[in-house]
Design a protein around this motif. Structure first.
Motif, PDB file in Angstrom:
ATOM      1  N   VAL A 179       0.807  -1.210   0.026  1.00 43.72           N
ATOM      2  CA  VAL A 179      -0.068   0.067   0.040  1.00 43.72           C
ATOM      3  C   VAL A 179       0.723   1.391   0.054  1.00 43.72           C
ATOM      4  O   VAL A 179       1.929   1.528   0.974  1.00 43.72           O
ATOM      5  CB  VAL A 179      -0.910  -0.105   1.151  1.00 43.72           C
ATOM      6  CG1 VAL A 179      -1.869   1.312   1.201  1.00 43.72           C
ATOM      7  CG2 VAL A 179      -1.966  -1.016   1.177  1.00 43.72           C
ATOM      8  N   HIS A 181       0.404   5.622   0.134  1.00 48.60           N
ATOM      9  CA  HIS A 181      -0.485   6.639   0.282  1.00 48.60           C
ATOM     10  C   HIS A 181       0.287   7.982   0.277  1.00 48.60           C
ATOM     11  O   HIS A 181       0.950   8.288   1.302  1.00 48.60           O
ATOM     12  CB  HIS A 181      -1.191   6.320   1.548  1.00 48.60           C
ATOM     13  CG  HIS A 181      -2.416   7.506   1.937  1.00 48.60           C
ATOM     14  ND1 HIS A 181      -3.167   7.746   2.851  1.00 48.60           N
ATOM     15  CD2 HIS A 181      -2.736   8.392   1.114  1.00 48.60           C
ATOM     16  CE1 HIS A 181      -4.062   8.635   2.818  1.00 48.60           C
ATOM     17  NE2 HIS A 181      -3.804   9.099   1.778  1.00 48.60           N
ATOM     18  N   THR A 200      -1.156  -3.127  -3.831  1.00 52.29           N
ATOM     19  CA  THR A 200      -2.189  -3.610  -3.313  1.00 52.29           C
ATOM     20  C   THR A 200      -3.292  -2.621  -3.298  1.00 52.29           C
ATOM     21  O   THR A 200      -4.489  -2.695  -3.682  1.00 52.29           O
ATOM     22  CB  THR A 200      -2.087  -4.131  -1.808  1.00 52.29           C
ATOM     23  OG1 THR A 200      -1.167  -5.078  -1.798  1.00 52.29           O
ATOM     24  CG2 THR A 200      -3.466  -4.605  -1.243  1.00 52.29           C
ATOM     25  N   GLN A 201      -2.980  -1.216  -3.181  1.00 53.91           N
ATOM     26  CA  GLN A 201      -3.718   0.025  -2.973  1.00 53.91           C
ATOM     27  C   GLN A 201      -2.766   0.971  -3.377  1.00 53.91           C
ATOM     28  O   GLN A 201      -1.630   1.242  -2.566  1.00 53.91           O
ATOM     29  CB  GLN A 201      -4.472  -0.005  -1.940  1.00 53.91           C
ATOM     30  CG  GLN A 201      -5.521   0.998  -1.741  1.00 53.91           C
ATOM     31  CD  GLN A 201      -6.282   1.384  -0.501  1.00 53.91           C
ATOM     32  OE1 GLN A 201      -5.708   1.998   0.515  1.00 53.91           O
ATOM     33  NE2 GLN A 201      -7.322   0.483  -0.326  1.00 53.91           N
ATOM     34  N   ARG A 203      -3.088   5.492  -3.006  1.00 59.21           N
ATOM     35  CA  ARG A 203      -4.088   6.725  -2.511  1.00 59.21           C
ATOM     36  C   ARG A 203      -3.093   7.977  -2.576  1.00 59.21           C
ATOM     37  O   ARG A 203      -2.051   7.805  -2.204  1.00 59.21           O
ATOM     38  CB  ARG A 203      -4.420   6.279  -0.840  1.00 59.21           C
ATOM     39  CG  ARG A 203      -5.145   4.999  -0.674  1.00 59.21           C
ATOM     40  CD  ARG A 203      -5.948   5.058   0.695  1.00 59.21           C
ATOM     41  NE  ARG A 203      -6.586   6.530   1.088  1.00 59.21           N
ATOM     42  CZ  ARG A 203      -7.308   6.435   2.132  1.00 59.21           C
ATOM     43  NH1 ARG A 203      -7.088   5.618   3.217  1.00 59.21           N
ATOM     44  NH2 ARG A 203      -8.009   7.639   2.412  1.00 59.21           N
ATOM     45  N   VAL A 208      -8.531   6.948  -3.806  1.00 56.57           N
ATOM     46  CA  VAL A 208      -8.168   5.713  -3.640  1.00 56.57           C
ATOM     47  C   VAL A 208      -8.164   4.894  -5.027  1.00 56.57           C
ATOM     48  O   VAL A 208      -9.221   5.102  -5.737  1.00 56.57           O
ATOM     49  CB  VAL A 208      -9.194   4.873  -2.625  1.00 56.57           C
ATOM     50  CG1 VAL A 208      -8.365   3.350  -2.439  1.00 56.57           C
ATOM     51  CG2 VAL A 208      -9.002   5.712  -1.254  1.00 56.57           C
ATOM     52  N   ARG A 210      -7.441   1.050  -6.695  1.00 61.05           N
ATOM     53  CA  ARG A 210      -7.354  -0.685  -6.458  1.00 61.05           C
ATOM     54  C   ARG A 210      -6.423  -1.039  -7.159  1.00 61.05           C
ATOM     55  O   ARG A 210      -5.984  -0.516  -8.239  1.00 61.05           O
ATOM     56  CB  ARG A 210      -8.804  -1.581  -6.668  1.00 61.05           C
ATOM     57  CG  ARG A 210      -9.838  -0.981  -5.461  1.00 61.05           C
ATOM     58  CD  ARG A 210     -10.875  -2.298  -5.864  1.00 61.05           C
ATOM     59  NE  ARG A 210     -11.847  -1.655  -4.809  1.00 61.05           N
ATOM     60  CZ  ARG A 210     -11.911  -2.564  -3.459  1.00 61.05           C
ATOM     61  NH1 ARG A 210     -10.866  -3.278  -3.318  1.00 61.05           N
ATOM     62  NH2 ARG A 210     -12.941  -1.999  -2.689  1.00 61.05           N
ATOM     63  N   ALA A 211      -5.729  -2.000  -6.790  1.00 67.65           N
ATOM     64  CA  ALA A 211      -4.608  -2.827  -7.506  1.00 67.65           C
ATOM     65  C   ALA A 211      -4.979  -3.055  -9.208  1.00 67.65           C
ATOM     66  O   ALA A 211      -6.287  -3.518  -9.089  1.00 67.65           O
ATOM     67  CB  ALA A 211      -4.151  -4.298  -6.974  1.00 67.65           C
TER      68      ALA A 211
END
Length: 257
Positions: A179, A181, A200-201, A203, A208, A210-211
């Protein structure tokens, strides 16, 4: 010690229960670099751990609030072993000292590096951009979380289950598979760059993504940014030549060819 598990004497070392974790607070660093109070601090820490009534459950997670103290990997290891002997588990390091943050991340701990004066004044956007980046040469493994209030640079991979969070940009000189961010305090101009983008994510500010469902065929540096369509990923080689940030909309837009 009171009912919250907080020490009540005048010791510079503090233990406190905070929801499901224990906070271990160290005093500020000595005022002069020549002063080394590690031995007395170490004795004080062991006295508290061994003499305190156990208000924690076995293997409770501990956040070490190291403030501006310079702690190397051997000192962090010693603290972790002392905690382990009383069935506590050191997992997080909160420090304003860059060298301590690097040592903690290298040892595999989650790290939070707030600004030394973060509580003194509101943070302006240009202050964040002007701060020194946090530079780490390590792999962010599963369970690790790195937080920094400026730009974060990781020379290594961010594995699934790992997280990197920054108020500025995030640059991963490796594979991003966890992740990320960026601009976490509200800055959509921030970007996330990785040599291999398989997060995975993602931000940026409060946006946001997604993958992606597919694995990229070409391994090249890519950059994630906020556009009118949300977070988009493009090649990072010539990003600033092909995009510009519009302050009024707080979005990146493509430049005409």
């Amino acid at each position: 010690m009171n009912q919250n598990g907080q020490t009540t004497d005048d010791s510079p070392v503090r233990l406190k229960r905070d929801q499901n974790q224990v906070l271990l607070s160290l005093p500020p660093a000595p005022t002069t670099e020549a002063t080394d109070d590690w031995d007395s601090l170490w004795q004080n820490l062991k006295h508290h751990l061994n003499g305190s009534e156990k208000f924690w459950q076995p293997q409770t997670s501990v956040t070490l609030k190291a403030r501006d103290r310079l702690l190397d990997t051997s000192q962090l290891s010693a603290i972790a072993q002392a905690l382990s002997q009383v069935e506590l588990s050191l997992t997080n390091i909160e420090t304003t000292r860059r060298q301590t943050a690097v040592a903690a991340a290298s040892a595999g701990y989650s790290v939070t590096q707030p600004s030394p004066n973060v509580l003194l004044a509101p943070i302006e956007r240009n202050q964040i951009k002007n701060r020194d980046p946090l530079y780490l040469q390590t792999t962010v493994r599963s369970g690790m979380e790195i937080r920094h209030d400026g730009t974060l640079i990781v020379i290594g991979d961010v594995n699934p289950g790992g997280a990197v969070i920054a108020q500025g940009d995030i640059i991963i000189w490796g594979r991003l598979r966890g992740v990320a961010h960026a601009g976490c305090q509200g800055d959509r101009a921030c970007r996330i760059l990785a040599l291999q983008m398989q997060p995975t994510q993602l931000r940026i500010d409060d946006v946001v993504a997604r993958a992606p469902n597919t694995t990229p065929h070409d391994m090249q540096p890519e950059i994630a940014y906020v556009s009118t369509e949300g977070i988009r990923i493009t090649r990072g080689l010539d990003f600033l030549k092909t995009h510009r940030f519009i302050k009024e909309t707080e979005l990146w837009e493509d430049l005409p060819n």
